[in-house]
Motif scaffolding. Structure first.
Motif, mmCIF file in Angstrom:
data_model
loop_
_atom_site.group_PDB
_atom_site.id
_atom_site.type_symbol
_atom_site.label_atom_id
_atom_site.label_comp_id
_atom_site.label_asym_id
_atom_site.label_seq_id
_atom_site.Cartn_x
_atom_site.Cartn_y
_atom_site.Cartn_z
ATOM 1 N N VAL A 154 3.770 -4.737 -7.792
ATOM 2 C CA VAL A 154 3.045 -3.493 -7.502
ATOM 3 C C VAL A 154 1.692 -3.486 -8.206
ATOM 4 O O VAL A 154 0.657 -3.225 -7.594
ATOM 5 C CB VAL A 154 3.872 -2.251 -7.915
ATOM 6 C CG1 VAL A 154 3.049 -0.981 -7.792
ATOM 7 C CG2 VAL A 154 5.139 -2.161 -7.080
ATOM 8 N N ASN A 209 -4.089 -2.072 -3.884
ATOM 9 C CA ASN A 209 -3.754 -0.874 -3.102
ATOM 10 C C ASN A 209 -2.472 -0.224 -3.609
ATOM 11 O O ASN A 209 -2.403 0.996 -3.768
ATOM 12 C CB ASN A 209 -3.619 -1.207 -1.615
ATOM 13 C CG ASN A 209 -4.957 -1.515 -0.982
ATOM 14 O OD1 ASN A 209 -5.997 -1.060 -1.435
ATOM 15 N ND2 ASN A 209 -4.932 -2.316 0.065
ATOM 16 N N LYS A 210 -1.451 -1.045 -3.866
ATOM 17 C CA LYS A 210 -0.189 -0.495 -4.377
ATOM 18 C C LYS A 210 -0.400 0.111 -5.760
ATOM 19 O O LYS A 210 0.171 1.150 -6.084
ATOM 20 C CB LYS A 210 0.887 -1.579 -4.436
ATOM 21 C CG LYS A 210 1.394 -2.012 -3.087
ATOM 22 C CD LYS A 210 2.452 -3.082 -3.229
ATOM 23 C CE LYS A 210 2.920 -3.608 -1.897
ATOM 24 N NZ LYS A 210 3.920 -4.672 -2.045
ATOM 25 N N ARG A 211 -1.224 -0.538 -6.560
ATOM 26 C CA ARG A 211 -1.486 -0.023 -7.901
ATOM 27 C C ARG A 211 -2.192 1.325 -7.833
ATOM 28 O O ARG A 211 -1.844 2.255 -8.573
ATOM 29 C CB ARG A 211 -2.326 -1.027 -8.700
ATOM 30 C CG ARG A 211 -2.595 -0.584 -10.123
ATOM 31 C CD ARG A 211 -3.315 -1.647 -10.915
ATOM 32 N NE ARG A 211 -3.630 -1.185 -12.252
ATOM 33 C CZ ARG A 211 -4.153 -1.952 -13.195
ATOM 34 N NH1 ARG A 211 -4.396 -3.231 -12.957
ATOM 35 N NH2 ARG A 211 -4.418 -1.464 -14.377
ATOM 36 N N TYR A 220 0.367 3.820 -6.895
ATOM 37 C CA TYR A 220 1.252 4.053 -8.048
ATOM 38 C C TYR A 220 0.562 4.949 -9.080
ATOM 39 O O TYR A 220 1.161 5.887 -9.597
ATOM 40 C CB TYR A 220 1.664 2.724 -8.680
ATOM 41 C CG TYR A 220 2.535 2.913 -9.903
ATOM 42 C CD1 TYR A 220 3.880 3.221 -9.773
ATOM 43 C CD2 TYR A 220 1.997 2.819 -11.185
ATOM 44 C CE1 TYR A 220 4.682 3.417 -10.889
ATOM 45 C CE2 TYR A 220 2.784 3.013 -12.303
ATOM 46 C CZ TYR A 220 4.126 3.316 -12.152
ATOM 47 O OH TYR A 220 4.911 3.521 -13.257
ATOM 48 N N SER A 265 8.790 2.602 -3.978
ATOM 49 C CA SER A 265 9.244 1.236 -3.694
ATOM 50 C C SER A 265 10.055 1.161 -2.414
ATOM 51 O O SER A 265 10.103 0.118 -1.774
ATOM 52 C CB SER A 265 10.056 0.685 -4.867
ATOM 53 O OG SER A 265 11.210 1.480 -5.067
ATOM 54 N N ASP A 309 -1.186 -5.829 -6.915
ATOM 55 C CA ASP A 309 -1.762 -5.488 -5.616
ATOM 56 C C ASP A 309 -2.612 -4.233 -5.812
ATOM 57 O O ASP A 309 -2.097 -3.173 -6.144
ATOM 58 C CB ASP A 309 -0.632 -5.235 -4.610
ATOM 59 C CG ASP A 309 -1.133 -4.910 -3.227
ATOM 60 O OD1 ASP A 309 -1.930 -3.959 -3.091
ATOM 61 O OD2 ASP A 309 -0.724 -5.583 -2.264
ATOM 62 N N ASP A 338 8.160 -0.043 0.693
ATOM 63 C CA ASP A 338 8.008 -1.475 0.957
ATOM 64 C C ASP A 338 9.066 -1.954 1.937
ATOM 65 O O ASP A 338 8.795 -2.779 2.801
ATOM 66 C CB ASP A 338 8.114 -2.288 -0.341
ATOM 67 C CG ASP A 338 6.822 -2.263 -1.137
ATOM 68 O OD1 ASP A 338 5.771 -1.951 -0.558
ATOM 69 O OD2 ASP A 338 6.881 -2.553 -2.340
ATOM 70 N N ASN A 363 -1.230 1.074 2.832
ATOM 71 C CA ASN A 363 -2.264 0.118 2.419
ATOM 72 C C ASN A 363 -3.367 0.027 3.458
ATOM 73 O O ASN A 363 -4.553 -0.029 3.126
ATOM 74 C CB ASN A 363 -1.660 -1.260 2.173
ATOM 75 C CG ASN A 363 -0.921 -1.351 0.873
ATOM 76 O OD1 ASN A 363 -1.177 -0.588 -0.050
ATOM 77 N ND2 ASN A 363 0.008 -2.273 0.794
ATOM 78 N N ALA A 411 4.666 1.124 3.155
ATOM 79 C CA ALA A 411 3.642 0.670 2.205
ATOM 80 C C ALA A 411 2.536 -0.077 2.937
ATOM 81 O O ALA A 411 1.359 0.077 2.602
ATOM 82 C CB ALA A 411 4.254 -0.221 1.134
ATOM 83 N N TYR A 413 3.122 6.089 -4.744
ATOM 84 C CA TYR A 413 3.824 4.854 -4.395
ATOM 85 C C TYR A 413 5.321 5.045 -4.522
ATOM 86 O O TYR A 413 5.814 5.613 -5.484
ATOM 87 C CB TYR A 413 3.383 3.694 -5.295
ATOM 88 C CG TYR A 413 4.095 2.407 -4.952
ATOM 89 C CD1 TYR A 413 3.675 1.650 -3.878
ATOM 90 C CD2 TYR A 413 5.204 1.981 -5.664
ATOM 91 C CE1 TYR A 413 4.336 0.487 -3.533
ATOM 92 C CE2 TYR A 413 5.872 0.823 -5.327
ATOM 93 C CZ TYR A 413 5.427 0.082 -4.257
ATOM 94 O OH TYR A 413 6.091 -1.065 -3.904
#
Length: 165
Positions: free
Chosen positions: A59, A64-66, A69, A76, A62, A79, A88, A84, A74
């Motif tokens: 996470v 975008n995921k960060r 988050y 999980s 990345d 995903d 993104n 996700a 975010y």
């Protein structure tokens, strides 16, 4: 179920750089790799810790995921469902869009409706092609894709069971 703090798993704070993240990941993986432990109890603990490190790194590494988050958006589970990837893509598109800062809520609403228009048209065409009608067990609702081009929110005329645009 309480979500784990990914920065705490990586023994970092949320201001860390990608370099800090990579270094911490390398050190933690070397420390907690299950193959380094011989006792079964310690090996299970290491395996769980190692998997947690892997999830956190996937996470936080990345961008975008960060970002998602960090703002608390975010999940999980997204995903696994593909959400996700959608989020993104939306973040990437938003980053590419130049904002003047003067856009009104109505302009954003129009843009959103335009983006959804094709999906809505496709859904109504699929519904129209089937004999199922959610409004009556005996009649079929007649909707033409041209009717949808005027406005997304449609109203139902309950007297004659037709869509009124």
């Amino acid at each position: 179920m309480e979500k784990e703090d990914l920065y705490a798993v990586m023994d970092l704070d949320n201001e860390c750089t990608q370099g800090d993240l990579k270094l911490s990941y390398k050190n933690l993986v070397l420390k907690w790799h299950p193959d380094r432990f011989h006792e079964e109890i310690k090996k299970e603990e290491a395996k769980m810790k190692f998997q947690s490190i892997q999830r956190a790194y996937s996470v936080l590494s990345d961008s975008n995921k960060r970002l998602l988050y960090d703002v608390g958006a975010y999940d999980s589970d997204d995903d696994e469902t593909g959400m996700a990837d959608f989020i993104n893509e939306m973040v990437t598109l938003m980053a590419q869009t130049q904002s003047t800062g003067n856009e009104s809520l109505e302009e954003f609403e129009e843009l959103f409706e335009e983006l959804l228009k094709d999906d809505v048209n496709d859904q109504f065409i699929k519904t129209r092609s089937s004999s199922y009608s959610p409004f009556s067990s005996t009649s079929t609702t007649s909707v033409h894709s041209d009717d949808l081009s005027n406005d997304i929110p449609n109203k139902m005329n309950t007297r004659d069971k037709t869509m009124v645009v």
